[in-house]
Design an enzyme around this catalytic site. Structure first.
Site, PDB file in Angstrom:
ATOM      1  N   HIS A  78       0.818  -1.226   0.000  1.00 43.03           N
ATOM      2  CA  HIS A  78       0.000   0.000   0.000  1.00 43.03           C
ATOM      3  C   HIS A  78       0.851   1.275   0.000  1.00 43.03           C
ATOM      4  O   HIS A  78       0.314   2.367  -0.201  1.00 43.03           O
ATOM      5  CB  HIS A  78      -0.935   0.037   1.203  1.00 43.03           C
ATOM      6  CG  HIS A  78      -2.013  -0.995   1.173  1.00 43.03           C
ATOM      7  ND1 HIS A  78      -2.850  -1.170   0.084  1.00 43.03           N
ATOM      8  CD2 HIS A  78      -2.382  -1.922   2.091  1.00 43.03           C
ATOM      9  CE1 HIS A  78      -3.693  -2.160   0.341  1.00 43.03           C
ATOM     10  NE2 HIS A  78      -3.420  -2.639   1.551  1.00 43.03           N
ATOM     11  N   ASP A  92      -3.141 -10.478  -2.261  1.00 43.76           N
ATOM     12  CA  ASP A  92      -3.706  -9.916  -1.031  1.00 43.76           C
ATOM     13  C   ASP A  92      -5.164  -9.541  -1.288  1.00 43.76           C
ATOM     14  O   ASP A  92      -5.546  -9.216  -2.417  1.00 43.76           O
ATOM     15  CB  ASP A  92      -2.907  -8.667  -0.632  1.00 43.76           C
ATOM     16  CG  ASP A  92      -3.235  -8.162   0.753  1.00 43.76           C
ATOM     17  OD1 ASP A  92      -2.494  -8.485   1.705  1.00 43.76           O
ATOM     18  OD2 ASP A  92      -4.243  -7.429   0.903  1.00 43.76           O
ATOM     19  N   HIS A  99      -6.605  -6.927  -0.454  1.00 46.38           N
ATOM     20  CA  HIS A  99      -6.679  -5.486  -0.737  1.00 46.38           C
ATOM     21  C   HIS A  99      -5.824  -5.158  -1.965  1.00 46.38           C
ATOM     22  O   HIS A  99      -4.731  -5.687  -2.126  1.00 46.38           O
ATOM     23  CB  HIS A  99      -6.172  -4.669   0.455  1.00 46.38           C
ATOM     24  CG  HIS A  99      -6.866  -4.970   1.744  1.00 46.38           C
ATOM     25  ND1 HIS A  99      -6.362  -5.870   2.673  1.00 46.38           N
ATOM     26  CD2 HIS A  99      -8.024  -4.503   2.262  1.00 46.38           C
ATOM     27  CE1 HIS A  99      -7.182  -5.930   3.710  1.00 46.38           C
ATOM     28  NE2 HIS A  99      -8.199  -5.118   3.483  1.00 46.38           N
ATOM     29  N   ASP A 146      -5.039 -12.611   3.651  1.00 45.98           N
ATOM     30  CA  ASP A 146      -6.240 -12.106   4.313  1.00 45.98           C
ATOM     31  C   ASP A 146      -7.519 -12.351   3.519  1.00 45.98           C
ATOM     32  O   ASP A 146      -8.600 -11.934   3.941  1.00 45.98           O
ATOM     33  CB  ASP A 146      -6.094 -10.623   4.665  1.00 45.98           C
ATOM     34  CG  ASP A 146      -5.369  -9.812   3.613  1.00 45.98           C
ATOM     35  OD1 ASP A 146      -5.070 -10.346   2.526  1.00 45.98           O
ATOM     36  OD2 ASP A 146      -5.091  -8.624   3.871  1.00 45.98           O
TER      37      ASP A 146
END
Length: 310
Positions: A129, A166, A168, A247
């Site tokens: 990120h 991931d 995200h 996740d």
């Protein structure tokens, strides 16, 4: 394919980074991974490397120097300082972040020099990120991006792929490489979901595949077979880097996806086939998300078991 061992790269500083009581991105994540690797009989088969600290020059390939200066300036001597609402620093964070980024440098060196068949960087803070000039989403330096630029600049590679599974979207990786055709990012992520990006790619080399909540392992596998693999085969990468977030696991309360450890093992095997065909087996994987400790430990163990061919 290299016949060397699989490397596990980390550093004690990574356990010292702390963003506050109850924060999901905690040092216990690394402990859970180690415990599971030991219980599964995998730990002793890996080549363990202490991650060096990345240099300022290596970080400045992907981050602005003013941003690097800003992090150094706000790094606290006690307590916590927030770089963004979700992303805090304690007195040990900056050192941990330098070593987390340095792990990717060491991993690329190990696989490019044929000393390791592949490598997993068990580090924190995570990285995907982190944008060129912004910390966010628990991330300070974009570890996978630092490694990609090292591979391009140090070894003269022309085609590096970053696979991001991931839950995200890897907005930071996209921010850094959306105009660099030497790097292809292939990703899967829950959408709409934090960081609410990726559905409109910022470059032709950003091959993003947003998926709805409730996506199952079977649907993920179909996506890999029907979308990812044709892209990867066409690109014929000389090195595969993985932003390995766990996740999207069924048991992880951070998301509402339905993957299990068998899915992570399966996708690892598919990526190894691509790496064997085009990249002499070279894969470097980076821990990103994964916050249910039991599911995280089991998933990383399944991932590394495939990498190590155990």
């Amino acid at each position: 394919m290299s016949s060397g061992p699989s490397a596990y790269i980390s550093h004690p500083a990574c356990a010292m980074h702390n963003m506050g009581k109850g924060h999901p991105e905690c040092a216990e994540r690394l402990e859970a991974i180690k415990d599971r690797l030991m219980a599964a009989g995998i730990w002793d088969f890996l080549w363990h490397i202490d991650a060096p600290a990345a240099t300022r020059e290596q970080l400045a390939r992907v981050h602005g120097t003013e941003y690097l200066d800003r992090l150094a300036l706000i790094s606290p001597t006690h307590g916590f300082v927030h770089a963004d609402p979700d992303t805090a620093m304690n007195p040990f964070t900056l050192r941990a972040a330098y070593h987390a980024a340095g792990a990717g440098i060491a991993a690329v060196d190990a696989v490019m020099q044929g000393k390791a068949a592949n490598a997993f960087c068990g580090v924190r803070p995570p990285g995907h990120h982190a944008e060129r000039n912004n910390a966010m989403g628990f991330c300070f330096f974009n570890n996978v991006a630092v490694a990609a630029r090292h591979a391009l600049d140090q070894y003269g590679l022309e085609r590096v792929v970053i696979v991001d599974f991931d839950v995200h979207h890897g907005n930071g990786t996209e921010d850094i490489f959306c105009e660099d055709d030497r790097v292809m990012m292939v990703s899967f992520f829950q959408h709409p979901f934090f960081p609410y990006s990726g559905d409109v790619p910022r470059g032709a080399n950003m091959r993003n595949f947003p998926m709805p909540r409730g996506t199952t392992g079977a649907q993920f596998r179909d996506l890999v077979l029907e979308k990812w693999l044709p892209i990867l085969n066409e690109f014929s990468p000389q090195l595969i880097l993985i932003s390995a977030g766990f996740d999207a696991h069924l048991e992880d309360e951070m998301s509402t996806m339905g993957l299990v450890e068998a899915d992570y093992a399966w996708v690892t095997k598919q990526l190894m086939k691509v790496a064997d065909q085009y990249a002499d087996g070279r894969i470097v994987s980076f821990l990103e998300g994964g916050y249910d400790l039991s599911a995280l430990g089991r998933s990383v163990a399944a991932h590394i078991k495939e990498l190590a061919d155990i």
